[in-house]
Design an enzyme around this catalytic site. Structure first.
Site, PDB file in Angstrom:
ATOM      1  N   GLN A  31      35.838  22.143  32.119  1.00 54.81           N
ATOM      2  CA  GLN A  31      35.540  22.805  30.825  1.00 54.81           C
ATOM      3  C   GLN A  31      36.847  23.288  30.214  1.00 54.81           C
ATOM      4  OE1 GLN A  31      31.608  25.263  31.655  1.00 54.81           O
ATOM      5  NE2 GLN A  31      32.997  25.463  33.380  1.00 54.81           N
ATOM      6  N   HIS A  62      24.451  41.443  30.906  1.00 57.04           N
ATOM      7  CA  HIS A  62      24.357  41.494  32.365  1.00 57.04           C
ATOM      8  C   HIS A  62      23.314  42.511  32.833  1.00 57.04           C
ATOM      9  CE1 HIS A  62      28.551  39.638  32.172  1.00 57.04           C
ATOM     10  NE2 HIS A  62      27.758  38.730  32.707  1.00 57.04           N
ATOM     11  N   GLU A 106      28.137  28.494  41.452  1.00 55.97           N
ATOM     12  CA  GLU A 106      28.962  28.290  40.249  1.00 55.97           C
ATOM     13  C   GLU A 106      29.658  26.932  40.375  1.00 55.97           C
ATOM     14  OE1 GLU A 106      30.005  29.701  37.203  1.00 55.97           O
ATOM     15  OE2 GLU A 106      31.172  27.839  37.272  1.00 55.97           O
ATOM     16  N   ASP A 138      27.053  22.254  41.715  1.00 57.10           N
ATOM     17  CA  ASP A 138      26.175  22.133  40.544  1.00 57.10           C
ATOM     18  C   ASP A 138      24.857  22.815  40.903  1.00 57.10           C
ATOM     19  OD1 ASP A 138      25.282  19.452  38.291  1.00 57.10           O
ATOM     20  OD2 ASP A 138      24.128  21.245  38.816  1.00 57.10           O
ATOM     21  N   GLY A 139      24.445  23.771  40.101  1.00 54.85           N
ATOM     22  CA  GLY A 139      23.229  24.528  40.412  1.00 54.85           C
ATOM     23  C   GLY A 139      21.998  23.660  40.532  1.00 54.85           C
ATOM     24  N   ASP A 156      22.392  32.192  34.859  1.00 52.71           N
ATOM     25  CA  ASP A 156      23.437  32.776  33.995  1.00 52.71           C
ATOM     26  C   ASP A 156      24.397  31.660  33.618  1.00 52.71           C
ATOM     27  OD1 ASP A 156      26.166  35.173  34.569  1.00 52.71           O
ATOM     28  OD2 ASP A 156      25.328  34.297  32.722  1.00 52.71           O
ATOM     29  N   THR A 158      26.033  28.454  30.965  1.00 54.70           N
ATOM     30  CA  THR A 158      26.485  28.143  29.618  1.00 54.70           C
ATOM     31  C   THR A 158      25.280  27.602  28.844  1.00 54.70           C
ATOM     32  OG1 THR A 158      27.138  26.033  30.594  1.00 54.70           O
ATOM     33  CG2 THR A 158      28.897  27.624  30.198  1.00 54.70           C
ATOM     34  N   ASP A 159      25.531  27.227  27.584  1.00 57.99           N
ATOM     35  CA  ASP A 159      24.438  26.643  26.795  1.00 57.99           C
ATOM     36  C   ASP A 159      24.110  25.239  27.296  1.00 57.99           C
ATOM     37  OD1 ASP A 159      25.904  28.550  24.373  1.00 57.99           O
ATOM     38  OD2 ASP A 159      23.738  28.590  24.640  1.00 57.99           O
ATOM     39  N   PRO A 163      28.140  20.622  31.474  1.00 54.46           N
ATOM     40  CA  PRO A 163      27.588  20.869  32.822  1.00 54.46           C
ATOM     41  C   PRO A 163      26.340  21.755  32.803  1.00 54.46           C
ATOM     42  CG  PRO A 163      29.696  22.006  32.519  1.00 54.46           C
ATOM     43  CD  PRO A 163      29.519  21.126  31.344  1.00 54.46           C
TER      44      PRO A 163
HETATM   45  N1  SAM Z   1      26.865  34.901  29.605  1.00 55.54           N
HETATM   46  C1  SAM Z   1      27.155  33.507  29.321  1.00 55.54           C
HETATM   47  C2  SAM Z   1      26.151  32.953  28.363  1.00 55.54           C
HETATM   48  O1  SAM Z   1      25.166  33.640  28.087  1.00 55.54           O
HETATM   49  O2  SAM Z   1      26.389  31.844  27.859  1.00 55.54           O
HETATM   50  C3  SAM Z   1      27.276  32.729  30.592  1.00 55.54           C
HETATM   51  C4  SAM Z   1      28.497  33.126  31.311  1.00 55.54           C
HETATM   52  S1  SAM Z   1      28.982  32.280  32.756  1.00 55.54           S
HETATM   53  C5  SAM Z   1      30.662  32.174  32.413  1.00 55.54           C
HETATM   54  C6  SAM Z   1      28.374  30.632  32.593  1.00 55.54           C
HETATM   55  C7  SAM Z   1      28.773  29.841  33.820  1.00 55.54           C
HETATM   56  O3  SAM Z   1      27.880  28.752  34.048  1.00 55.54           O
HETATM   57  C8  SAM Z   1      30.179  29.212  33.745  1.00 55.54           C
HETATM   58  O4  SAM Z   1      31.014  29.835  34.692  1.00 55.54           O
HETATM   59  C9  SAM Z   1      29.954  27.731  34.056  1.00 55.54           C
HETATM   60  O5  SAM Z   1      30.992  27.165  34.822  1.00 55.54           O
HETATM   61  C10 SAM Z   1      28.634  27.792  34.805  1.00 55.54           C
HETATM   62  N2  SAM Z   1      27.891  26.526  34.847  1.00 55.54           N
HETATM   63  C11 SAM Z   1      27.683  25.638  33.849  1.00 55.54           C
HETATM   64  N3  SAM Z   1      26.942  24.600  34.289  1.00 55.54           N
HETATM   65  C12 SAM Z   1      26.663  24.842  35.609  1.00 55.54           C
HETATM   66  C13 SAM Z   1      25.926  24.152  36.612  1.00 55.54           C
HETATM   67  N4  SAM Z   1      25.330  22.969  36.340  1.00 55.54           N
HETATM   68  N5  SAM Z   1      25.842  24.707  37.849  1.00 55.54           N
HETATM   69  C14 SAM Z   1      26.439  25.897  38.121  1.00 55.54           C
HETATM   70  N6  SAM Z   1      27.169  26.603  37.218  1.00 55.54           N
HETATM   71  C15 SAM Z   1      27.265  26.075  35.968  1.00 55.54           C
END
Ligand code: SAM
Length: 282
Positions: A31, A62, A106, A138-139, A156, A158-159, A163
């Site tokens: 990213q 949070h 994560e 990967d979650g 929690d 990303t949009d 990923p």
């Molecule tokens: N509060 C933020 C929001 O509402 O958009 C989210 C914050 S947190 C930084 C989002 C995290 O999701 C990132 O660290 C990203 O690397 C992680 N992420 C994205 N896709 C993922 C996946 N498939 N599996 C695990 N983590 C993932």
């Protein structure tokens, strides 16, 4: 000359934040990541051009995505966080001494490392808490493969871009249901309905086949542009959503910490959705 961070997440509108000091800006390999200082929101983390969290308003997000499911459940011991790389969610979850085990999955280790270095106020030592089991994966793959079970699962992420996209799919939600203990609760970061309404519609449609009670709750997070932020709510125990503020307050009073946004009254009121949000439910 002021440098500006421009977030063009939604067609037709952008959000600009002054980058008063850039602390780190590089691709993590997964990213594009930037951490910068802004005079209003403090330190800001953005991934792929989208604001993820800021020191100024992270507590709203949070606190609401952690205390609402944990205090509604009433006896949560094991919590799973998918995403959460900045550490704020793990911090807030582990303020509950009753929570004995937290698994955090994560996908991008670099997000964790850089947030620990450049925005330590988010994790505030959470990554060193012995209750935390940190998994870099990967979650969606993790949920598919694990045999473990949790009382609360917090997405929690990303949009639904890059990923994060898999974390909004029905197969993933089905896997989350499988990984919940009886009476467990799944909550999700579910976008800003005024500008991302289809995220609520899609999540509702994909969750309903797997859970008896699917709803949303809301809170205003200033840097998530467009009004209310929606949090997905899914459980087989429909009574958890209608617990009185008196019961929630009694549980809240037993805690050894205070909050900056969450209150038992806000908890209950958050489930009262505006008509334009209920209209989005499939
Ligand atoms: N509060 C933020 C929001 O509402 O958009 C989210 C914050 S947190 C930084 C989002 C995290 O999701 C990132 O660290 C990203 O690397 C992680 N992420 C994205 N896709 C993922 C996946 N498939 N599996 C695990 N983590 C993932």
């Amino acid at each position: 000359m002021t440098k500006w961070f421009e977030e063009a997440l939604h067609p037709g509108i952008t959000q600009r934040l002054s980058m008063d000091k850039i602390l780190y800006q590089k691709s993590t390999g997964l990213q594009d990541l930037v951490i910068f200082e802004n005079s209003v929101f403090g330190r800001v983390l953005a991934l792929d051009g989208v604001v993820q969290t800021t020191e100024g308003d992270e507590h709203i997000y949070h606190e609401m995505l952690s205390h609402v499911p944990i205090l509604a459940h009433g006896a949560a011991r094991r919590v799973l966080i998918i995403g959460g790389g900045d550490g704020g969610m793990a911090r807030e979850v582990m303020r509950h001494q009753s929570v004995t085990d937290v698994t955090m999955v994560e996908i991008d280790r670099t997000v964790i490392d850089l947030c620990r270095t450049h925005i330590p106020s988010l994790s505030r030592g959470a990554f060193d808490d012995p209750r935390l089991d940190l998994v870099i994966a990967d979650g969606a793959v993790f949920i598919e493969q694990t045999d473990a079970r949790w009382d609360v699962i917090i997405i929690d992420s990303t949009d639904p871009l890059g990923p994060g996209e898999v974390l909004f799919g029905e197969p993933f939600y089905r896997g989350c249901k499988r990984c919940l203990t009886p009476g467990g609760v799944l909550v999700t970061q579910n976008g800003v309905p005024y500008v991302q309404g289809k995220e609520v519609t899609n999540s509702h449609r994909r969750l309903v086949p797997h859970f008896r009670d699917v709803w949303f709750y809301v809170a205003p997070v200033p840097t998530y542009q467009g009004g209310h932020m929606a949090f997905g709510w899914a459980t087989d125990d429909a009574s958890l959503r209608t617990i009185s503020s008196d019961v929630i307050a009694r549980r809240f009073e037993t805690l050894s910490f205070t909050t900056s946004y969450y209150t038992p009254e806000v908890h209950v009121a958050a489930f009262a959705l505006p008509a334009y949000v209920t209209a989005l439910l499939a």
